[in-house]
Design a protein around this motif. Sequence first.
Motif, PDB file in Angstrom:
ATOM      1  N   GLU A  40       8.573  -8.832 -11.843  1.00  0.00           N
ATOM      2  CA  GLU A  40       9.496  -8.870 -10.712  1.00  0.00           C
ATOM      3  C   GLU A  40      10.357  -7.610 -10.774  1.00  0.00           C
ATOM      4  O   GLU A  40      10.832  -7.243 -11.850  1.00  0.00           O
ATOM      5  N   TYR A  41      10.560  -6.991  -9.616  1.00  0.00           N
ATOM      6  CA  TYR A  41      11.487  -5.866  -9.496  1.00  0.00           C
ATOM      7  C   TYR A  41      12.531  -6.296  -8.470  1.00  0.00           C
ATOM      8  O   TYR A  41      12.184  -6.575  -7.321  1.00  0.00           O
ATOM      9  N   VAL A  42      13.778  -6.379  -8.888  1.00  0.00           N
ATOM     10  CA  VAL A  42      14.835  -6.927  -8.055  1.00  0.00           C
ATOM     11  C   VAL A  42      15.886  -5.854  -7.815  1.00  0.00           C
ATOM     12  O   VAL A  42      16.335  -5.188  -8.764  1.00  0.00           O
ATOM     13  N   THR A  43      16.287  -5.697  -6.546  1.00  0.00           N
ATOM     14  CA  THR A  43      17.390  -4.801  -6.204  1.00  0.00           C
ATOM     15  C   THR A  43      18.513  -5.644  -5.604  1.00  0.00           C
ATOM     16  O   THR A  43      18.432  -6.865  -5.567  1.00  0.00           O
ATOM     17  N   ASN A  44      19.538  -4.989  -5.091  1.00  0.00           N
ATOM     18  CA  ASN A  44      20.703  -5.691  -4.559  1.00  0.00           C
ATOM     19  C   ASN A  44      20.331  -6.770  -3.546  1.00  0.00           C
ATOM     20  O   ASN A  44      20.958  -7.822  -3.510  1.00  0.00           O
ATOM     21  N   ARG A  45      19.325  -6.506  -2.712  1.00  0.00           N
ATOM     22  CA  ARG A  45      19.027  -7.446  -1.637  1.00  0.00           C
ATOM     23  C   ARG A  45      17.565  -7.819  -1.487  1.00  0.00           C
ATOM     24  O   ARG A  45      17.213  -8.571  -0.583  1.00  0.00           O
ATOM     25  N   SER A  46      16.694  -7.288  -2.335  1.00  0.00           N
ATOM     26  CA  SER A  46      15.260  -7.530  -2.160  1.00  0.00           C
ATOM     27  C   SER A  46      14.583  -7.719  -3.507  1.00  0.00           C
ATOM     28  O   SER A  46      15.155  -7.425  -4.555  1.00  0.00           O
ATOM     29  N   GLU A  47      13.322  -8.177  -3.429  1.00  0.00           N
ATOM     30  CA  GLU A  47      12.542  -8.411  -4.637  1.00  0.00           C
ATOM     31  C   GLU A  47      11.067  -8.112  -4.346  1.00  0.00           C
ATOM     32  O   GLU A  47      10.571  -8.424  -3.265  1.00  0.00           O
ATOM     33  N   TRP A  48      10.396  -7.508  -5.322  1.00  0.00           N
ATOM     34  CA  TRP A  48       8.963  -7.206  -5.220  1.00  0.00           C
ATOM     35  C   TRP A  48       8.269  -7.781  -6.437  1.00  0.00           C
ATOM     36  O   TRP A  48       8.867  -7.875  -7.506  1.00  0.00           O
ATOM     37  N   ARG A  49       6.994  -8.131  -6.272  1.00  0.00           N
ATOM     38  CA  ARG A  49       6.251  -8.755  -7.370  1.00  0.00           C
ATOM     39  C   ARG A  49       4.989  -7.975  -7.694  1.00  0.00           C
ATOM     40  O   ARG A  49       4.273  -7.533  -6.804  1.00  0.00           O
ATOM     41  N   GLY A  50       4.735  -7.850  -8.989  1.00  0.00           N
ATOM     42  CA  GLY A  50       3.532  -7.205  -9.488  1.00  0.00           C
ATOM     43  C   GLY A  50       3.516  -5.714  -9.230  1.00  0.00           C
ATOM     44  O   GLY A  50       4.328  -5.185  -8.469  1.00  0.00           O
ATOM     45  N   PRO A  51       2.592  -5.008  -9.865  1.00  0.00           N
ATOM     46  CA  PRO A  51       2.497  -3.559  -9.689  1.00  0.00           C
ATOM     47  C   PRO A  51       2.311  -3.131  -8.229  1.00  0.00           C
ATOM     48  O   PRO A  51       2.875  -2.134  -7.802  1.00  0.00           O
ATOM     49  N   ALA A  52       1.552  -3.905  -7.439  1.00  0.00           N
ATOM     50  CA  ALA A  52       1.326  -3.534  -6.032  1.00  0.00           C
ATOM     51  C   ALA A  52       2.630  -3.621  -5.240  1.00  0.00           C
ATOM     52  O   ALA A  52       2.923  -2.742  -4.418  1.00  0.00           O
ATOM     53  N   GLY A  53       3.417  -4.665  -5.470  1.00  0.00           N
ATOM     54  CA  GLY A  53       4.697  -4.792  -4.784  1.00  0.00           C
ATOM     55  C   GLY A  53       5.664  -3.701  -5.182  1.00  0.00           C
ATOM     56  O   GLY A  53       6.370  -3.133  -4.345  1.00  0.00           O
ATOM     57  N   VAL A  54       5.691  -3.393  -6.471  1.00  0.00           N
ATOM     58  CA  VAL A  54       6.557  -2.323  -6.969  1.00  0.00           C
ATOM     59  C   VAL A  54       6.139  -0.985  -6.355  1.00  0.00           C
ATOM     60  O   VAL A  54       6.986  -0.188  -5.947  1.00  0.00           O
ATOM     61  N   LEU A  55       4.834  -0.752  -6.252  1.00  0.00           N
ATOM     62  CA  LEU A  55       4.345   0.482  -5.633  1.00  0.00           C
ATOM     63  C   LEU A  55       4.811   0.583  -4.180  1.00  0.00           C
ATOM     64  O   LEU A  55       5.227   1.656  -3.735  1.00  0.00           O
ATOM     65  N   ASP A  56       4.776  -0.511  -3.432  1.00  0.00           N
ATOM     66  CA  ASP A  56       5.261  -0.498  -2.048  1.00  0.00           C
ATOM     67  C   ASP A  56       6.724  -0.090  -1.984  1.00  0.00           C
ATOM     68  O   ASP A  56       7.126   0.714  -1.146  1.00  0.00           O
ATOM     69  N   PHE A  57       7.533  -0.655  -2.886  1.00  0.00           N
ATOM     70  CA  PHE A  57       8.945  -0.291  -2.914  1.00  0.00           C
ATOM     71  C   PHE A  57       9.119   1.190  -3.208  1.00  0.00           C
ATOM     72  O   PHE A  57       9.890   1.883  -2.532  1.00  0.00           O
ATOM     73  N   PHE A  58       8.394   1.708  -4.205  1.00  0.00           N
ATOM     74  CA  PHE A  58       8.563   3.110  -4.561  1.00  0.00           C
ATOM     75  C   PHE A  58       8.026   4.050  -3.489  1.00  0.00           C
ATOM     76  O   PHE A  58       8.529   5.162  -3.340  1.00  0.00           O
ATOM     77  N   ARG A  59       7.038   3.635  -2.726  1.00  0.00           N
ATOM     78  CA  ARG A  59       6.581   4.458  -1.596  1.00  0.00           C
ATOM     79  C   ARG A  59       7.703   4.636  -0.580  1.00  0.00           C
ATOM     80  O   ARG A  59       7.967   5.749  -0.126  1.00  0.00           O
ATOM     81  N   SER A  60       8.352   3.543  -0.207  1.00  0.00           N
ATOM     82  CA  SER A  60       9.428   3.643   0.780  1.00  0.00           C
ATOM     83  C   SER A  60      10.613   4.422   0.227  1.00  0.00           C
ATOM     84  O   SER A  60      11.245   5.204   0.937  1.00  0.00           O
ATOM     85  N   THR A  61      10.906   4.230  -1.058  1.00  0.00           N
ATOM     86  CA  THR A  61      12.007   4.960  -1.686  1.00  0.00           C
ATOM     87  C   THR A  61      11.717   6.459  -1.698  1.00  0.00           C
ATOM     88  O   THR A  61      12.559   7.273  -1.297  1.00  0.00           O
ATOM     89  N   LYS A  62      10.516   6.823  -2.118  1.00  0.00           N
ATOM     90  CA  LYS A  62      10.135   8.241  -2.173  1.00  0.00           C
ATOM     91  C   LYS A  62      10.211   8.854  -0.786  1.00  0.00           C
ATOM     92  O   LYS A  62      10.798   9.928  -0.600  1.00  0.00           O
ATOM     93  N   ASP A  63       9.644   8.183   0.199  1.00  0.00           N
ATOM     94  CA  ASP A  63       9.661   8.710   1.570  1.00  0.00           C
ATOM     95  C   ASP A  63      11.087   8.914   2.076  1.00  0.00           C
ATOM     96  O   ASP A  63      11.383   9.906   2.741  1.00  0.00           O
ATOM     97  N   SER A  64      11.979   7.972   1.764  1.00  0.00           N
ATOM     98  CA  SER A  64      13.370   8.086   2.213  1.00  0.00           C
ATOM     99  C   SER A  64      14.082   9.273   1.583  1.00  0.00           C
ATOM    100  O   SER A  64      14.808  10.002   2.265  1.00  0.00           O
ATOM    101  N   PHE A  65      13.874   9.503   0.289  1.00  0.00           N
ATOM    102  CA  PHE A  65      14.545  10.615  -0.375  1.00  0.00           C
ATOM    103  C   PHE A  65      13.930  11.954   0.011  1.00  0.00           C
ATOM    104  O   PHE A  65      14.647  12.941   0.153  1.00  0.00           O
ATOM    105  N   VAL A  66      12.615  12.000   0.214  1.00  0.00           N
ATOM    106  CA  VAL A  66      11.982  13.234   0.703  1.00  0.00           C
ATOM    107  C   VAL A  66      12.517  13.546   2.096  1.00  0.00           C
ATOM    108  O   VAL A  66      12.907  14.679   2.397  1.00  0.00           O
ATOM    109  N   GLY A  67      12.556  12.538   2.985  1.00  0.00           N
ATOM    110  CA  GLY A  67      13.038  12.730   4.350  1.00  0.00           C
ATOM    111  C   GLY A  67      14.487  13.165   4.427  1.00  0.00           C
ATOM    112  O   GLY A  67      14.886  13.876   5.351  1.00  0.00           O
ATOM    113  N   ALA A  68      15.297  12.760   3.457  1.00  0.00           N
ATOM    114  CA  ALA A  68      16.714  13.127   3.437  1.00  0.00           C
ATOM    115  C   ALA A  68      16.949  14.515   2.848  1.00  0.00           C
ATOM    116  O   ALA A  68      18.082  15.000   2.842  1.00  0.00           O
ATOM    117  N   GLY A  69      15.874  15.170   2.346  1.00  0.00           N
ATOM    118  CA  GLY A  69      16.031  16.493   1.749  1.00  0.00           C
ATOM    119  C   GLY A  69      16.851  16.473   0.477  1.00  0.00           C
ATOM    120  O   GLY A  69      17.551  17.436   0.167  1.00  0.00           O
TER     121      GLY A  69
END
Length: 149
Positions: A40-69
Motif C-alpha cells: 500500500e502507498y498512502v498519501t494525504n488523501r489517496s491510496e494505491w495498491r501493489g507495484p502497478a498502482g504505485v507506478l500509476d501514482f508516480f506517472r502522474s507525479t512525474k508528469d506534474s513536476f515535469v509540466g511545472a518546470g
Amino acid sequence: MDSAELHTRIGVGDLLARYQYLADAGKIRQLSELFAEDAEYVTNRSEWRGPAGVLDFFRSTKDSFVGAGFLPARHYLSSVLIRPRPDGSASTYACFQYIGVRGLDHWGTYVDEVVPDGDGWKFRRRVATVEGCVATSPVVGLLGIEARV
C-alpha cells in the motif's frame, strides 16, 4: 547489536536510499518494483495498491513536476529511524524535503513497513504525509492540500 539486526538496518537503509535515487532520477518503473505485490502507498488523501498502482501514482507525479518546470529536483531525508521487528520485518520513520530548481517545494514524513524479499527489502506499506508546501507546488493539485509556508 547482533549481526541479524545489523543486516536489517543496512538492508533497510539501502532500500530507503534506492527509493530516493530512483525517484530523483525519474526511473519510476524501477521505483515501483521496490514495492511488494500486496503493498500500500498512502498519501494525504489517496491510496494505491501493489507495484502497478504505485507506478500509476508516480506517472502522474512525474508528469506534474515535469509540466511545472521544477526539475531537476532531489529528496533529502533526515531523522531516519529503522526499527527491526521480531518477525524479521522492520518499520521506519524519516522526515523529507523535496528541493528543485525553484528551491524548497514540499516537506513531510515517511512511515514505512518493510519486509525482506530475496536478497533485499521491499515496502509493504509506505505512508507519505506532506506536511507543507509552497503555493506553486504541483502537490497542491496532486494531493489536494493547501500550501503552508
